[in-house]
Design an enzyme around this catalytic site. Structure first.
Site, mmCIF file in Angstrom:
data_model
loop_
_atom_site.group_PDB
_atom_site.id
_atom_site.type_symbol
_atom_site.label_atom_id
_atom_site.label_comp_id
_atom_site.label_asym_id
_atom_site.label_seq_id
_atom_site.Cartn_x
_atom_site.Cartn_y
_atom_site.Cartn_z
ATOM 1 N N SER A 493 0.816 -1.198 0.000
ATOM 2 C CA SER A 493 0.000 0.000 0.000
ATOM 3 C C SER A 493 0.864 1.267 0.000
ATOM 4 O O SER A 493 1.751 1.422 -0.836
ATOM 5 C CB SER A 493 -0.949 -0.038 1.199
ATOM 6 O OG SER A 493 -1.957 0.921 1.083
ATOM 7 N N ASP A 579 -9.301 -2.889 -7.057
ATOM 8 C CA ASP A 579 -8.869 -2.173 -5.852
ATOM 9 C C ASP A 579 -9.284 -0.710 -5.961
ATOM 10 O O ASP A 579 -8.842 0.015 -6.858
ATOM 11 C CB ASP A 579 -7.354 -2.290 -5.708
ATOM 12 C CG ASP A 579 -6.848 -1.779 -4.368
ATOM 13 O OD1 ASP A 579 -7.563 -1.004 -3.713
ATOM 14 O OD2 ASP A 579 -5.732 -2.149 -3.983
ATOM 15 N N HIS A 624 -8.145 -4.766 -1.059
ATOM 16 C CA HIS A 624 -6.938 -3.948 -1.175
ATOM 17 C C HIS A 624 -5.687 -4.762 -0.891
ATOM 18 O O HIS A 624 -4.789 -4.842 -1.715
ATOM 19 C CB HIS A 624 -7.036 -2.767 -0.215
ATOM 20 C CG HIS A 624 -5.835 -1.876 -0.232
ATOM 21 N ND1 HIS A 624 -5.268 -1.417 -1.390
ATOM 22 C CD2 HIS A 624 -5.081 -1.375 0.775
ATOM 23 C CE1 HIS A 624 -4.216 -0.658 -1.102
ATOM 24 N NE2 HIS A 624 -4.083 -0.629 0.205
#
Length: 661
Positions: A493, A579, A624
């Site tokens: 991320s 995502d 995610h």
């Protein structure tokens, strides 16, 4: 005051959700964010206003049990018949080490959330929501309340459970591995439990009981990752469902929290740097909420209640009442972070020549070594006076010889004021067992050293995090931990920003990199206000659309913007097709541009140049980060071993001990 402090901090530790791109799949729902703040901001006590005082308490509602993340059946130490009790005068640190060494390390099994309420425990068994009597919770004697397969979802799991005060209803939020979308089902508890209602896209939810003993469910609705609306609903003969609050500022989100004593429901409205709290009387849930403190930019605060007193945890002002809690071993149990870090730095450590000037704390666990090492955040990495102390945590086998020839895996995050995750992962354990060194770099931008540590690594100070990461790796190499040709880096991320930036600025420090759902195109993302998180994250990355200073600064570190023809480490990227937090488009653009730069460099270098491998693995689904994906884990480990030319046979055999392939 000691007990009040303890009550409040424990309650706040499990109250507030992760924010932004850092969010990943967690079966314990929204109980993590405050854990990064609760012991670093200051405590004040305020009395309730007269209109909210002198009302009897309602019965305690069910709370999630936060301590169970793994099945403990296989983790209990085997008690030998001749086992001796630990000496009373043994150092507390040594007691922990001794207990850990007696604990088996095989077959860790992740389990789902459970709730204890009244005489029952509510949890997921197979594909069903069930409950069993508290004393029978570890047996197979349970009552099925709801079959998750009725929702026709692919591999659903229960993310959160809330039980109504008198156990007439139970609400459960259900999700799937490949999506952040959720459904909240309300089950009427009776001889024949039945689903009374269901609501889509619920984020947080809590029960209260009104003056007429009617159960009222408050819940927040999430749309496109934005949570702005609060609803309240009743069921049975008097069904109601109404929206009573909408947050109009798109940079804020809303979540609900029930105070520890179940007396008040708080509506928490916040962004990365500012918060506002409204209070709903648990005995009069239809009355208008009461504002605690109007939002002030830069002021964060959270509210708890006990004995007609409000406890407000805030990042401004001086604490009025605060006492240091101490355990029987005279070890601080609750304290502010600055004091805790001072204590750690003054802790007596076992002498280790290699770290005598840089060691903060280490814990010996069986054949593992845990060390907090201090790196330096200046370019020269020469002296403590020239730079900032940056903590690192290092794991390796104590019987390892010639650490300079061992493979090294660096972990980094450095965003949103979030601590770098160091929770147990099977793949991490098997790497250490196979001789790897694991290093966690707690760089600026994260939350390990308090709010200022975060402030020093966001907006126009983001490059501090990159400097910290470079310095940590150089320090490790300089202290004899591995070497560049055996050094790898992993991030997920928002951690992809620093990882990608390092690949551009100092690619010679690394041999290979694995990234999951990485944030790599900061500039274009933050200029696109149609994306769901852009407005919410202006406080972290800046506003390049309206602020030229922010725009030019982002250009200096943005991984996508700084790709150039040069040698790069090999890179393995795992991305998810739908995502919403880190759009696939930006990752694909980064990958294509990186491959073009490598090809151009290869042409300029000539024959004999061995180009790095750039792999983009696109997974289906809209989640995610899928932490427990066996396919992802095996692909990443395989990539690392192949890039370093290591034999992976034994590591996959060991991994089967922990993962059910």
């Amino acid at each position: 005051m000691q007990q009040k402090t303890k009550l409040f901090l424990q309650a706040l530790k499990y109250s507030i959700p992760h924010l932004g791109k850092c969010m990943q799949k967690q079966h314990l729902n929204h109980y993590n964010f405050a854990g990064h703040y609760y012991n670093r901001i200051k405590l004040k006590k305020y009395h309730l206003t007269k209109c909210l005082q002198n009302k009897p308490k309602i019965s305690e509602l069910a709370r999630n049990i936060p301590s169970r993340s793994f099945s403990c059946k296989d983790l209990q130490p085997v008690k030998q018949e001749n086992e001796k009790p630990l000496p009373e005068n043994m150092d507390a640190f040594e007691k922990v080490r001794t207990k850990l060494e007696t604990q088996p390390q095989e077959e860790y099994e992740i389990i789902n959330v459970e709730v204890k309420h009244g005489g029952f425990v509510y949890y997921q068994e197979g594909c069903c929501l069930v409950r069993s009597k508290d004393e029978e919770a570890d047996n197979d004697n349970y009552e099925v309340l709801f079959n998750l397969e009725e929702l026709k979802l692919d591999q659903p799991f229960i993310d959160c459970i809330r039980v109504a005060p008198d156990e007439k209803y139970v609400a459960a939020k259900i999700r799937t591995e490949d999506s952040e979308a959720s459904t909240c089902v309300i089950i009427k508890l009776s001889d024949q439990p039945v689903m009374e209602a269901s609501f889509p896209n619920v984020s947080s939810f809590e029960w209260v009981k009104d003056e007429e003993d009617e159960d009222v469910l408050f819940y927040t609705f999430q749309r496109n990752l934005r949570c702005h609306d609060v609803y309240r609903a009743t069921f049975g003969d008097n069904k109601r469902n109404e929206r009573f609050y909408t947050e109009k500022d798109p940079s804020y989100f809303v979540f609900l929290y029930l105070t520890k004593d179940s007396r008040f429901l708080t509506i928490n409205i916040m962004n990365k740097t500012t918060s506002e709290v409204w209070l709903i009387d648990g005995l009069s849930p239809w009355d208008p909420p009461v504002l605690i403190q109007k939002r002030i930019h830069g002021v964060l605060y959270y509210v708890e209640h006990r004995d007609d007193e409000l406890y407000i945890l805030t990042n401004v002002g001086e604490p009025t009442e605060f006492k240091l809690m101490r355990t029987a071993a005279d070890t601080p149990a609750i304290m502010n972070w600055d004091l805790f870090f001072t204590m750690k730095r003054n802790t007596k450590v076992i002498d280790l020549d290699m770290f005598k000037d840089h060691c903060v704390l280490f814990l010996k666990h069986s054949n593992l070594l845990y060390v907090n090492v201090i790196g330096l955040a200046d370019d020269s990495v020469r002296s403590l006076k020239d730079g900032k102390l940056v903590p690192m945590t290092v794991f390796h086998k104590t019987d390892s010889e010639d650490l300079q020839k061992k493979p090294l895996l660096i972990h980094v995050y450095g965003a949103y004021g979030m601590d770098l995750k160091m929770n147990f992962r099977p793949e991490r354990r098997v790497l250490v067992d196979d001789g790897w060194i694991l290093a966690y770099c707690h760089v600026r931008g994260g939350g390990e050293l308090g709010l200022q540590w975060h402030a020093d690594g966001r907006l126009t100070k983001k490059l501090n995090g990159l400097a910290d990461l470079e310095a940590c790796i150089k320090t490790l190499h300089g202290q004899g931990f591995s070497q560049p040709s055996l050094t790898t880096l992993t991030a997920f991320s928002a951690g992809g920003v620093l990882a990608g930036a390092l690949c551009n600025s100092n690619p010679e420090l690394l041999r290979a990199v694995t990234l999951e759902a990485p944030f790599l195109d900061v500039l274009n993302t933050m200029m696109d206000t149609t994306l769901p998180l852009t407005l919410e994250e202006l406080e972290e990355w800046g506003n390049p659309s309206s602020d030229e200073k922010h725009k030019n600064y982002i250009k200096r570190y943005c991984p996508y913007q700084n790709i150039k023809p040069q040698h790069y480490p090999s890179v393995h990227i795992t991305a998810y097709e739908n995502d919403e937090r880190v759009p696939l488009k930006g990752i694909v653009s980064y990958t294509e541009k990186l491959k073009e730069a490598i090809s151009e460099h290869a042409k300029d270098t000539g024959e004999g140049y061995q180009a790095p491998n750039i792999i983009l693995d696109i997974q289906p689904g809209g989640n995610h980060v899928i932490e427990d994906s066996h396919k992802k884990i095996t692909a990443q480990i395989k990539f690392l071993y192949e890039e370093l030319g290591l034999d992976s046979t034994s590591v996959f055999e060991d991994l089967k001990k922990y993962l059910k392939f």
